[in-house]
Motif scaffolding. Structure first.
Motif, PDB file in Angstrom:
ATOM      1  N   CYS A 104      44.018  45.284  36.140  1.00 51.00           N
ATOM      2  CA  CYS A 104      45.822  45.378  36.329  1.00 51.00           C
ATOM      3  C   CYS A 104      45.544  46.617  34.344  1.00 51.00           C
ATOM      4  O   CYS A 104      46.311  47.569  34.659  1.00 51.00           O
ATOM      5  N   LEU A 105      44.549  46.395  34.006  1.00 52.43           N
ATOM      6  CA  LEU A 105      44.214  47.615  32.843  1.00 52.43           C
ATOM      7  C   LEU A 105      44.675  48.907  33.370  1.00 52.43           C
ATOM      8  O   LEU A 105      44.693  50.039  32.772  1.00 52.43           O
ATOM      9  N   PHE A 214      42.417  54.166  43.057  1.00 51.67           N
ATOM     10  CA  PHE A 214      41.491  53.921  42.996  1.00 51.67           C
ATOM     11  C   PHE A 214      40.204  53.343  42.745  1.00 51.67           C
ATOM     12  O   PHE A 214      39.815  51.617  42.113  1.00 51.67           O
ATOM     13  N   VAL A 215      40.253  54.305  42.146  1.00 51.62           N
ATOM     14  CA  VAL A 215      38.506  54.465  41.389  1.00 51.62           C
ATOM     15  C   VAL A 215      39.130  53.829  40.183  1.00 51.62           C
ATOM     16  O   VAL A 215      38.229  53.042  39.116  1.00 51.62           O
ATOM     17  N   PHE A 216      40.336  54.274  38.962  1.00 51.28           N
ATOM     18  CA  PHE A 216      40.110  53.516  37.757  1.00 51.28           C
ATOM     19  C   PHE A 216      40.561  51.609  37.791  1.00 51.28           C
ATOM     20  O   PHE A 216      40.158  51.122  37.039  1.00 51.28           O
ATOM     21  N   SER A 217      41.290  51.060  38.990  1.00 52.10           N
ATOM     22  CA  SER A 217      41.653  50.176  39.749  1.00 52.10           C
ATOM     23  C   SER A 217      39.837  49.655  39.427  1.00 52.10           C
ATOM     24  O   SER A 217      40.009  48.156  39.064  1.00 52.10           O
ATOM     25  N   PHE A 221      38.245  46.309  37.378  1.00 48.37           N
ATOM     26  CA  PHE A 221      37.722  44.776  38.363  1.00 48.37           C
ATOM     27  C   PHE A 221      36.098  44.645  37.810  1.00 48.37           C
ATOM     28  O   PHE A 221      36.271  43.798  37.595  1.00 48.37           O
ATOM     29  N   LEU A 222      35.353  46.192  38.268  1.00 44.16           N
ATOM     30  CA  LEU A 222      34.325  45.492  37.489  1.00 44.16           C
ATOM     31  C   LEU A 222      34.097  45.241  36.267  1.00 44.16           C
ATOM     32  O   LEU A 222      32.733  44.662  35.413  1.00 44.16           O
ATOM     33  N   ALA A 223      35.202  45.780  35.007  1.00 42.69           N
ATOM     34  CA  ALA A 223      35.063  45.268  33.652  1.00 42.69           C
ATOM     35  C   ALA A 223      35.443  44.273  33.368  1.00 42.69           C
ATOM     36  O   ALA A 223      34.765  43.181  32.523  1.00 42.69           O
TER      37      ALA A 223
END
Length: 327
Positions: A104-105, A214-217, A221-223
């Motif tokens: 989300c962030l 996508f890349v920021f999402s 996700f990995l964060a």
């Protein structure tokens, strides 16, 4: 064969190997299984975030909010765990809640960059400041310790397979998943295509906005995954514990051969960059170097490595331009 030997990853691997040999002479404790596993475990969170940052940097972006997002998810996950039953399903719920919050962030960053067209550095700096402020306001800077967590989470955090910590296994799984996405999926190929030549990629029909989101999402996700790994590693939540980590994340990716301006980067290179940073820090500790000199020495290595890489990259570009002119 010559192309493999000249690859950036082989160069980094050789540096890591030489560093290991040097540190083995400086400290007999360095080249032991326990110490090497400790290095991997201690840098697993850095590695998870660096793997996600690789995709962002390949597309020419940057995300300096990763540490803040991870801290925020750590705090929320910690608060949620205090309300959860002491049951194995709680771990599954954490791996749903944490990544979801991160996505989300991250997606918010991606939407602002892609749709509002605000530079990534501006968006993520603003997000970093907002999130850090909210985290300190909500927690009042206070720790959440393991006494507040379910026993099942403490057991999960201590779990090992063949002597390898679950935190290291998560890092390996994330690296393999991201490598697979880049190499074998359509969105991964689009990320690489934009990294290779943005204008050409757009001309052949690749949706640049979609790739940015996508890349920021995925970074978010990995964060979320990293937040769970960090909480498992420390068995506590420190609202200030990850301040400044974003610089180390970016450094690991660039040390791994990625071009900070975009267009170049590999998951293997990033993993080697993480190992290089981890081994340097561990070696300096074993050599009993003062903390402030450790930071100076680590900074010098990053600066020299990035400068050398940039010079080599510029030379290769100049050589290519010369060949084109002569042709």
């Amino acid at each position: 064969m010559n192309a493999i030997l000249k690859s950036k990853e082989i160069s980094i691997a050789m540096i890591v190997l030489l560093l290991c040999i040097t540190l083995t002479f400086l400290s007999p404790y360095f080249l032991t299984v326990d110490n090497l596993l400790d290095v991997l475990k201690g840098n697993a969170v850095l590695g998870i975030l660096a793997v996600g940052m690789t995709l962002v940097i390949i597309t020419g972006g940057i995300d300096v909010s990763v540490a803040a997002v991870t801290s925020a998810v750590c705090v929320i996950v910690g608060k949620v765990m205090m309300l959860m039953p002491d049951h194995p399903i709680s771990i599954l719920l954490l791996f749903l809640i944490g990544p979801f919050l991160g996505v989300c962030l991250g997606a918010l960053n991606g939407l602002l960059v892609a749709k509002v067209q605000i530079p990534a550095i501006v968006v993520t700096l603003g997000m970093m400041s907002i999130i850090n402020g909210l985290v300190l306001y909500i927690t009042n800077g206070q720790y959440l310790n393991s006494s507040s967590f379910p026993t099942v989470f403490i057991k999960f955090a201590s779990f090992e397979m063949f002597g390898i910590s679950i935190i290291i296994l998560i890092f390996i799984a994330v690296a393999l998943l991201t490598w697979y996405i880049l190499k074998y999926t359509l969105i991964g190929r689009e990320v690489l295509a934009i990294g290779g030549n943005k204008d050409s990629a757009i001309r052949v029909g690749i949706n640049f906005d979609k790739v940015q989101i996508f890349v920021f999402s995925y970074m978010g996700f990995l964060a979320g995954i990293a937040a769970i790994a960090q909480t498992a590693y420390t068995k506590a939540v420190d609202p200030n514990g990850m301040l400044g980590l974003e610089l180390m994340v970016i450094a690991a990716v660039v040390l791994g051969g990625a071009n900070i301006m975009g267009g170049r980067g590999t998951i293997l290179g990033t993993v080697l960059g993480v190992l290089l940073l981890g081994i340097v820090q561990n070696g300096l500790i074993l050599a009993k170097i003062d903390t402030f000199w450790q930071k100076v020495f680590t900074g010098l290595i990053i600066l020299l490595a990035v400068s050398y890489d940039h010079i080599q990259y510029k030379r290769s570009k100049d050589k290519l331009a010369k060949i084109e002119v002569e042709a």
